[in-house]
Design a protein around this motif. Structure first.
Motif, PDB file in Angstrom:
ATOM      1  N   GLY A  60      -0.978  10.686   3.905  1.00 52.69           N
ATOM      2  CA  GLY A  60      -0.588  10.738   2.499  1.00 52.69           C
ATOM      3  C   GLY A  60      -0.864   9.439   1.769  1.00 52.69           C
ATOM      4  N   PRO A  61      -0.889   9.483   0.436  1.00 53.91           N
ATOM      5  CA  PRO A  61      -1.209   8.291  -0.366  1.00 53.91           C
ATOM      6  C   PRO A  61      -0.279   7.115  -0.104  1.00 53.91           C
ATOM      7  CG  PRO A  61      -1.041  10.255  -1.766  1.00 53.91           C
ATOM      8  CD  PRO A  61      -0.670  10.667  -0.379  1.00 53.91           C
ATOM      9  N   ARG A  62       1.025   7.371   0.048  1.00 54.54           N
ATOM     10  CA  ARG A  62       1.963   6.258   0.292  1.00 54.54           C
ATOM     11  C   ARG A  62       1.690   5.591   1.625  1.00 54.54           C
ATOM     12  NH1 ARG A  62       7.333   9.510  -0.763  1.00 54.54           N
ATOM     13  NH2 ARG A  62       6.167  10.622   0.772  1.00 54.54           N
ATOM     14  N   VAL A  63       1.404   6.398   2.660  1.00 54.31           N
ATOM     15  CA  VAL A  63       1.132   5.833   3.987  1.00 54.31           C
ATOM     16  C   VAL A  63      -0.128   4.981   3.942  1.00 54.31           C
ATOM     17  CG1 VAL A  63       0.532   6.403   6.377  1.00 54.31           C
ATOM     18  CG2 VAL A  63       2.317   7.702   5.194  1.00 54.31           C
ATOM     19  N   LYS A  82      -1.505   3.514   1.310  1.00 56.23           N
ATOM     20  CA  LYS A  82      -1.260   2.311   0.498  1.00 56.23           C
ATOM     21  C   LYS A  82      -0.477   1.269   1.304  1.00 56.23           C
ATOM     22  CE  LYS A  82       0.469   0.825  -3.989  1.00 56.23           C
ATOM     23  NZ  LYS A  82       1.094   1.225  -5.248  1.00 56.23           N
ATOM     24  N   GLN A  83       0.537   1.716   2.052  1.00 55.13           N
ATOM     25  CA  GLN A  83       1.330   0.789   2.861  1.00 55.13           C
ATOM     26  C   GLN A  83       0.508   0.208   4.005  1.00 55.13           C
ATOM     27  OE1 GLN A  83       4.654   3.210   4.013  1.00 55.13           O
ATOM     28  NE2 GLN A  83       5.699   2.975   2.047  1.00 55.13           N
ATOM     29  N   THR A  84      -0.389   1.002   4.562  1.00 54.48           N
ATOM     30  CA  THR A  84      -1.182   0.563   5.704  1.00 54.48           C
ATOM     31  C   THR A  84      -2.222  -0.473   5.314  1.00 54.48           C
ATOM     32  OG1 THR A  84      -0.879   2.719   6.754  1.00 54.48           O
ATOM     33  CG2 THR A  84      -2.661   1.347   7.593  1.00 54.48           C
ATOM     34  N   ASN A 116      -2.393  -1.935   2.234  1.00 52.99           N
ATOM     35  CA  ASN A 116      -1.802  -2.852   1.256  1.00 52.99           C
ATOM     36  C   ASN A 116      -2.722  -3.093   0.052  1.00 52.99           C
ATOM     37  OD1 ASN A 116       0.342  -4.340   0.327  1.00 52.99           O
ATOM     38  ND2 ASN A 116      -0.352  -6.245   1.289  1.00 52.99           N
TER      39      ASN A 116
END
Length: 193
Positions: free
Chosen positions: A134-137, A139-141, A143
């Motif tokens: 997913g987009p949040r994962v 983005k967090q991965t 950064n």
């Protein structure tokens, strides 16, 4: 049992034969309401049998994907379904039997990393979320700020991952046209002589 009672389904996919404008097909239709359309052992078996049925009856296959990915509650058994479905599909790819995937919102993770992305034609509904993580994962991965809508069907069509984006109201008509074209494709030529 809770999801069976809630959805009146035995599992997160319904499979069988049907027809679109009098063209017979094999089909599998995933239901996101059943544990997020997650692929476990039963869905993997049912999808594999859909491909096996295509090999037996030489009918085109259309799968409507709606999934959050592999069913985590089943652990490695759910992940094994990715290779299981792809193994049967690879046998089908050696034939001239058409296979179309229709990606609905969402179409993610293990299902997309297997049979969801391997159709002869890949159709997506407008604004469907399609991808592996997913987009949040993501983005967090990594950064980083990601392009707007980078996992939406329109973005993926612009970048060649999806062949066409079709509204559900036009889906039957589009599928009928594609089936007519794909079903008339020539058989493989034998150049051995």
């Amino acid at each position: 049992k809770q999801y069976q009672a809630k959805t009146e389904l035995k599992e997160g996919v319904v499979c069988g034969t049907a027809s679109i404008n009098n063209i017979p097909i094999n089909t599998a239709i995933m239901d996101f309401h059943f544990i997020g359309g997650s692929m476990g052992s039963v869905i993997g078996e049912k999808v594999s049998r859909t491909f096996e049925r295509a090999l037996e009856n030489s009918l085109p296959t259309i799968i409507f994907v709606a999934s959050g990915g592999a069913r985590m509650q089943e652990g490695i058994l759910s992940l094994m379904q990715m290779s299981k479905t792809c193994a049967v599909l690879s046998r089908m790819e050696e034939t001239s039997i058409p296979y179309i995937t229709v990606l609905t919102d969402p179409s993610m993770a293990g299902v997309m990393a297997s049979f969801g992305s391997l159709g002869d034609i890949t159709i997506a509904e407008p604004q469907s979320l399609v991808g592996f993580a997913g987009p949040r994962v993501i983005k967090q991965t990594i950064n980083q700020i990601l392009p707007k809508g980078f996992q939406r069907s329109e973005f993926l069509q612009e970048h060649g991952f999806v062949d066409m984006v079709i509204n559900r109201k036009m889906m039957r008509q589009t599928l009928a046209k594609l089936l007519k074209i794909l079903s008339n494709k020539p058989k493989k030529l034998d150049f051995s002589n």
